[in-house]
Scaffold this motif. Structure first.
Motif, PDB file in Angstrom:
ATOM      1  N   GLY A  45       0.830  -1.194   0.000  1.00  9.14           N
ATOM      2  CA  GLY A  45       0.000   0.000   0.000  1.00  9.14           C
ATOM      3  C   GLY A  45       0.862   1.240   0.000  1.00  9.14           C
ATOM      4  O   GLY A  45       2.088   1.163  -0.137  1.00  9.14           O
ATOM      5  N   GLU A  46       0.221   2.394   0.148  1.00  5.03           N
ATOM      6  CA  GLU A  46       0.936   3.668   0.158  1.00  5.03           C
ATOM      7  C   GLU A  46       0.459   4.553   1.296  1.00  5.03           C
ATOM      8  O   GLU A  46      -0.714   4.518   1.679  1.00  5.03           O
ATOM      9  CB  GLU A  46       0.738   4.412  -1.170  1.00  5.03           C
ATOM     10  N   LEU A  47       1.392   5.328   1.830  1.00  2.00           N
ATOM     11  CA  LEU A  47       1.097   6.331   2.844  1.00  2.00           C
ATOM     12  C   LEU A  47       1.216   7.714   2.214  1.00  2.00           C
ATOM     13  O   LEU A  47       2.205   8.012   1.554  1.00  2.00           O
ATOM     14  CB  LEU A  47       2.071   6.215   4.026  1.00  2.00           C
ATOM     15  N   ILE A  48       0.204   8.534   2.415  1.00  2.00           N
ATOM     16  CA  ILE A  48       0.194   9.896   1.878  1.00  2.00           C
ATOM     17  C   ILE A  48       0.006  10.867   3.036  1.00  2.00           C
ATOM     18  O   ILE A  48      -0.924  10.716   3.831  1.00  2.00           O
ATOM     19  CB  ILE A  48      -0.928  10.083   0.850  1.00  2.00           C
ATOM     20  N   VAL A  49       0.881  11.850   3.143  1.00  2.00           N
ATOM     21  CA  VAL A  49       0.743  12.870   4.179  1.00  2.00           C
ATOM     22  C   VAL A  49      -0.222  13.939   3.677  1.00  2.00           C
ATOM     23  O   VAL A  49      -0.002  14.524   2.610  1.00  2.00           O
ATOM     24  CB  VAL A  49       2.099  13.512   4.528  1.00  2.00           C
ATOM     25  N   LEU A  50      -1.287  14.188   4.423  1.00  2.00           N
ATOM     26  CA  LEU A  50      -2.242  15.213   4.026  1.00  2.00           C
ATOM     27  C   LEU A  50      -1.617  16.597   4.157  1.00  2.00           C
ATOM     28  O   LEU A  50      -0.857  16.870   5.086  1.00  2.00           O
ATOM     29  CB  LEU A  50      -3.501  15.135   4.892  1.00  2.00           C
ATOM     30  N   GLY A  51      -1.951  17.467   3.208  1.00  3.61           N
ATOM     31  CA  GLY A  51      -1.538  18.860   3.312  1.00  3.61           C
ATOM     32  C   GLY A  51      -0.394  19.282   2.426  1.00  3.61           C
ATOM     33  O   GLY A  51       0.082  20.417   2.541  1.00  3.61           O
ATOM     34  N   TYR A  52       0.087  18.420   1.509  1.00  3.60           N
ATOM     35  CA  TYR A  52       1.254  18.778   0.703  1.00  3.60           C
ATOM     36  C   TYR A  52       0.997  18.798  -0.796  1.00  3.60           C
ATOM     37  O   TYR A  52       1.851  19.219  -1.557  1.00  3.60           O
ATOM     38  CB  TYR A  52       2.424  17.839   1.011  1.00  3.60           C
ATOM     39  N   ASN A  53      -0.138  18.305  -1.249  1.00  2.00           N
ATOM     40  CA  ASN A  53      -0.522  18.401  -2.661  1.00  2.00           C
ATOM     41  C   ASN A  53       0.526  17.838  -3.608  1.00  2.00           C
ATOM     42  O   ASN A  53       0.860  18.440  -4.635  1.00  2.00           O
ATOM     43  CB  ASN A  53      -0.825  19.862  -3.034  1.00  2.00           C
ATOM     44  N   GLY A  54       1.072  16.682  -3.258  1.00  2.44           N
ATOM     45  CA  GLY A  54       1.934  15.970  -4.188  1.00  2.44           C
ATOM     46  C   GLY A  54       3.416  16.019  -3.938  1.00  2.44           C
ATOM     47  O   GLY A  54       4.150  15.184  -4.453  1.00  2.44           O
ATOM     48  N   CYS A  55       3.897  16.976  -3.153  1.00  2.00           N
ATOM     49  CA  CYS A  55       5.339  17.091  -2.933  1.00  2.00           C
ATOM     50  C   CYS A  55       5.601  18.018  -1.755  1.00  2.00           C
ATOM     51  O   CYS A  55       4.859  18.986  -1.548  1.00  2.00           O
ATOM     52  CB  CYS A  55       6.021  17.624  -4.184  1.00  2.00           C
ATOM     53  N   LEU A  56       6.634  17.729  -0.970  1.00  2.00           N
ATOM     54  CA  LEU A  56       7.023  18.631   0.097  1.00  2.00           C
ATOM     55  C   LEU A  56       7.481  19.957  -0.483  1.00  2.00           C
ATOM     56  O   LEU A  56       7.975  20.020  -1.618  1.00  2.00           O
ATOM     57  CB  LEU A  56       8.146  18.021   0.934  1.00  2.00           C
ATOM     58  N   ALA A  57       7.346  21.021   0.282  1.00  2.00           N
ATOM     59  CA  ALA A  57       7.739  22.346  -0.199  1.00  2.00           C
ATOM     60  C   ALA A  57       9.219  22.385  -0.585  1.00  2.00           C
ATOM     61  O   ALA A  57       9.615  23.049  -1.545  1.00  2.00           O
ATOM     62  CB  ALA A  57       7.435  23.397   0.868  1.00  2.00           C
ATOM     63  N   SER A  58      10.043  21.648   0.141  1.00  2.00           N
ATOM     64  CA  SER A  58      11.480  21.613  -0.139  1.00  2.00           C
ATOM     65  C   SER A  58      11.864  20.489  -1.086  1.00  2.00           C
ATOM     66  O   SER A  58      13.044  20.280  -1.373  1.00  2.00           O
ATOM     67  CB  SER A  58      12.264  21.466   1.176  1.00  2.00           C
ATOM     68  N   GLY A  59      10.858  19.741  -1.566  1.00  2.00           N
ATOM     69  CA  GLY A  59      11.129  18.629  -2.463  1.00  2.00           C
ATOM     70  C   GLY A  59      11.186  17.300  -1.728  1.00  2.00           C
ATOM     71  O   GLY A  59      11.632  17.242  -0.575  1.00  2.00           O
ATOM     72  N   ASP A  60      10.715  16.237  -2.366  1.00  2.00           N
ATOM     73  CA  ASP A  60      10.769  14.904  -1.778  1.00  2.00           C
ATOM     74  C   ASP A  60      12.178  14.354  -1.886  1.00  2.00           C
ATOM     75  O   ASP A  60      12.732  14.272  -2.988  1.00  2.00           O
ATOM     76  CB  ASP A  60       9.787  13.969  -2.482  1.00  2.00           C
ATOM     77  N   GLY A  62      14.636  11.148  -0.343  1.00  2.29           N
ATOM     78  CA  GLY A  62      14.875   9.968   0.471  1.00  2.29           C
ATOM     79  C   GLY A  62      13.680   9.561   1.298  1.00  2.29           C
ATOM     80  O   GLY A  62      12.568   9.372   0.787  1.00  2.29           O
ATOM     81  N   ARG A  63      13.885   9.452   2.602  1.00  2.00           N
ATOM     82  CA  ARG A  63      12.811   9.025   3.503  1.00  2.00           C
ATOM     83  C   ARG A  63      11.910  10.172   3.928  1.00  2.00           C
ATOM     84  O   ARG A  63      10.899   9.949   4.592  1.00  2.00           O
ATOM     85  CB  ARG A  63      13.417   8.379   4.757  1.00  2.00           C
ATOM     86  N   ARG A  64      12.276  11.390   3.580  1.00  2.00           N
ATOM     87  CA  ARG A  64      11.464  12.557   3.924  1.00  2.00           C
ATOM     88  C   ARG A  64      10.721  13.000   2.665  1.00  2.00           C
ATOM     89  O   ARG A  64      11.276  13.635   1.787  1.00  2.00           O
ATOM     90  CB  ARG A  64      12.350  13.697   4.446  1.00  2.00           C
ATOM     91  N   ARG A  65       9.429  12.659   2.585  1.00  2.00           N
ATOM     92  CA  ARG A  65       8.651  12.909   1.397  1.00  2.00           C
ATOM     93  C   ARG A  65       7.173  12.983   1.765  1.00  2.00           C
ATOM     94  O   ARG A  65       6.794  12.705   2.898  1.00  2.00           O
ATOM     95  CB  ARG A  65       8.911  11.834   0.335  1.00  2.00           C
ATOM     96  N   SER A  66       6.342  13.357   0.803  1.00  2.00           N
ATOM     97  CA  SER A  66       4.913  13.489   1.083  1.00  2.00           C
ATOM     98  C   SER A  66       4.154  12.193   0.834  1.00  2.00           C
ATOM     99  O   SER A  66       2.988  12.073   1.204  1.00  2.00           O
ATOM    100  CB  SER A  66       4.301  14.599   0.212  1.00  2.00           C
ATOM    101  N   ARG A  67       4.829  11.228   0.225  1.00  2.00           N
ATOM    102  CA  ARG A  67       4.147   9.987  -0.149  1.00  2.00           C
ATOM    103  C   ARG A  67       5.161   8.860  -0.199  1.00  2.00           C
ATOM    104  O   ARG A  67       6.281   9.044  -0.678  1.00  2.00           O
ATOM    105  CB  ARG A  67       3.491  10.176  -1.517  1.00  2.00           C
ATOM    106  N   LEU A  68       4.789   7.691   0.291  1.00  2.00           N
ATOM    107  CA  LEU A  68       5.728   6.577   0.315  1.00  2.00           C
ATOM    108  C   LEU A  68       4.986   5.268   0.087  1.00  2.00           C
ATOM    109  O   LEU A  68       3.945   5.018   0.690  1.00  2.00           O
ATOM    110  CB  LEU A  68       6.467   6.518   1.641  1.00  2.00           C
ATOM    111  N   ALA A  69       5.516   4.432  -0.809  1.00  2.00           N
ATOM    112  CA  ALA A  69       4.961   3.105  -1.066  1.00  2.00           C
ATOM    113  C   ALA A  69       5.676   2.083  -0.192  1.00  2.00           C
ATOM    114  O   ALA A  69       6.901   2.113  -0.059  1.00  2.00           O
ATOM    115  CB  ALA A  69       5.119   2.747  -2.539  1.00  2.00           C
ATOM    116  N   LEU A  70       4.915   1.189   0.422  1.00  2.00           N
ATOM    117  CA  LEU A  70       5.473   0.098   1.209  1.00  2.00           C
ATOM    118  C   LEU A  70       5.391  -1.175   0.389  1.00  2.00           C
ATOM    119  O   LEU A  70       4.298  -1.597   0.003  1.00  2.00           O
ATOM    120  CB  LEU A  70       4.713  -0.082   2.530  1.00  2.00           C
ATOM    121  N   SER A  71       6.537  -1.785   0.117  1.00  2.00           N
ATOM    122  CA  SER A  71       6.589  -2.995  -0.698  1.00  2.00           C
ATOM    123  C   SER A  71       7.305  -4.100   0.066  1.00  2.00           C
ATOM    124  O   SER A  71       8.044  -3.847   1.024  1.00  2.00           O
ATOM    125  CB  SER A  71       7.311  -2.729  -2.023  1.00  2.00           C
TER     126      SER A  71
END
Length: 396
Positions: A45-60, A62-71
């Motif tokens: 599945g995937e985890l999405i952080v609410l409030g960022y509209n697709g990308c962190l303000a400083s850019g996604d 490594g592990r610091r991002r607005s969205r992450l897939a768990l595989s």
């Protein structure tokens, strides 16, 4: 911690998330031992952080991002309860000195503690979420401020735990995914003090009846400073792709909407431009009535201690804001036209998406809930929290 979501909430298709246009997604592992060469690893599945509209303000990054897939990982790293010890508190530090042994310590009183040792579980994968940037954290999450973006600056006090929670995913079908409060630290330990809910044994009792720690499509995870949205592979098949959202933007612009006063042609900006200063073609909206205009400087009113504007068409007074398209496809329910905007931020999406989020209370603090724009986190206002956009077509 988990709010059961609406099963109708959709997300991007799994295949689309593998395209270069979806750089917000990341696979945590390389193909596992059960994956044939050239095949993508199984996605939980995937985890999405609410409030960022697709990308962190400083850019996604490594592990610091607005969205992450768990595989599925190459090798299982899950743990499960093994041995329980009832000991006096002074002996806790000695019992937890083995860094190679995962353990959870429950402090029940000043003279009574319970330590549960955990052993390797070859049937599950574990992923940890928190504010810490240490290696055991798979998804680094920082506080989201209302209105969009992370809380920044040395004075910003984070309310997210360094080791906020952990997720365990079954490596075999149906790939059941469960969430647990608190994560293991650098010493492979979890400490729960007397202020935590009392629990006899390896699992804490759920505070709400009929609740489960099994994540379902649309479940919300409250980290007390940020809210995560969980998307299952099945849910990923029911929502628009980024290509579909872009097609809707181009179709809306092809209709050549015009400012009813200035008669200038309006156009939604390209997602590649990001949320910068509005350009001269940017559509603006009076959020109380929904009339869309180009930018103009007249009609200013001082209402309720703040500057507001009077719509020249219907005379309603309220906020006047630029319109921005919602660009996080994982928050959209369908590929419908951009017909509604959240109030007062002006993020635009389909009617179904707008009405769903306007009726979904999100965690606010530790004891309150409030509907918010999923794209920027701004609290919604007005009777409905969103407004239908009223465009004027070209006169020719």
């Amino acid at each position: 911690m988990v709010l059961e979501g609406n099963p109708e909430v959709g997300s991007p298709r799994t295949s689309d998330l593998q395209h270069p246009e979806n750089q917000g997604s990341c696979v945590l592992s390389s193909p596992s031992e059960d994956t044939q060469p050239g095949q993508e690893p199984i996605k939980y599945g995937e985890l999405i952080v609410l409030g960022y509209n697709g990308c962190l303000a400083s850019g996604d990054k490594g592990r610091r991002r607005s969205r992450l897939a768990l595989s599925r990982r190459p090798h299982a790293n899950g743990v499960k309860p093994d041995v329980m010890h009832h000991i006096s508190t002074p002996l806790v530090s000695k019992a937890l000195s083995n860094r190679g042994q995962h353990s959870i310590s429950y402090t029940l009183s000043r003279s009574h503690s319970v330590i549960v040792e955990y052993t390797h579980d070859s049937d599950t994968d574990m992923f940890q979420i928190g504010r810490s940037t240490e290696n055991m954290i798979d998804f680094v999450v920082t506080d989201t401020s209302p209105g969009g973006g992370a809380a920044e600056g040395p004075s910003a006090q984070s309310t997210i735990s360094r080791y906020a929670c952990r997720i365990l995913c079954d490596r075999r079908p149906p790939y059941t995914t469960r969430i647990y409060a608190a994560g293991f630290d650098a010493s492979s330990n979890i400490f729960l003090g007397v202020s935590e809910p009392p629990g006899q044994g390896p699992a804490l009792h759920l505070r709400v009846e009929n609740e489960s720690n099994v994540l379902q499509d649309g479940s919300l995870i409250d980290l007390c400073g940020a809210t995560l949205l969980w998307r299952t592979p099945a849910g990923l098949l029911r929502a628009p792709t980024l290509k579909q959202l872009e097609a809707q933007r181009q179709e809306a612009n092809a209709a050549r909407p015009q400012c009813p006063v200035g008669l200038s042609t309006l156009a939604f900006p390209s997602p590649a431009r990001g949320r910068t200063a509005p350009d001269k073609q940017q559509p603006w909206v009076y959020v109380r009535c929904g009339h869309v205009h180009g930018y103009h400087g007249w009609g200013c009113r001082r209402e309720r201690g703040r500057q507001e504007r009077e719509c020249p068409l219907c005379r309603l007074v309220g906020p006047y804001v630029p319109l921005w398209l919602g660009q996080e496809a994982g928050l959209c329910l369908d590929p419908g036209p951009p017909s509604h905007a959240f109030a007062p931020c002006g993020h635009v999406c389909s009617e179904k998406t707008a009405r769903y989020w306007a009726q979904t209370p999100l965690p606010h603090g530790t004891h309150a809930f409030h509907a918010a724009c999923p794209f920027c986190g701004a609290w919604l206002t007005g009777e409905h929290g969103c407004v239908r956009l009223i465009f004027q077509g070209p006169l020719d």
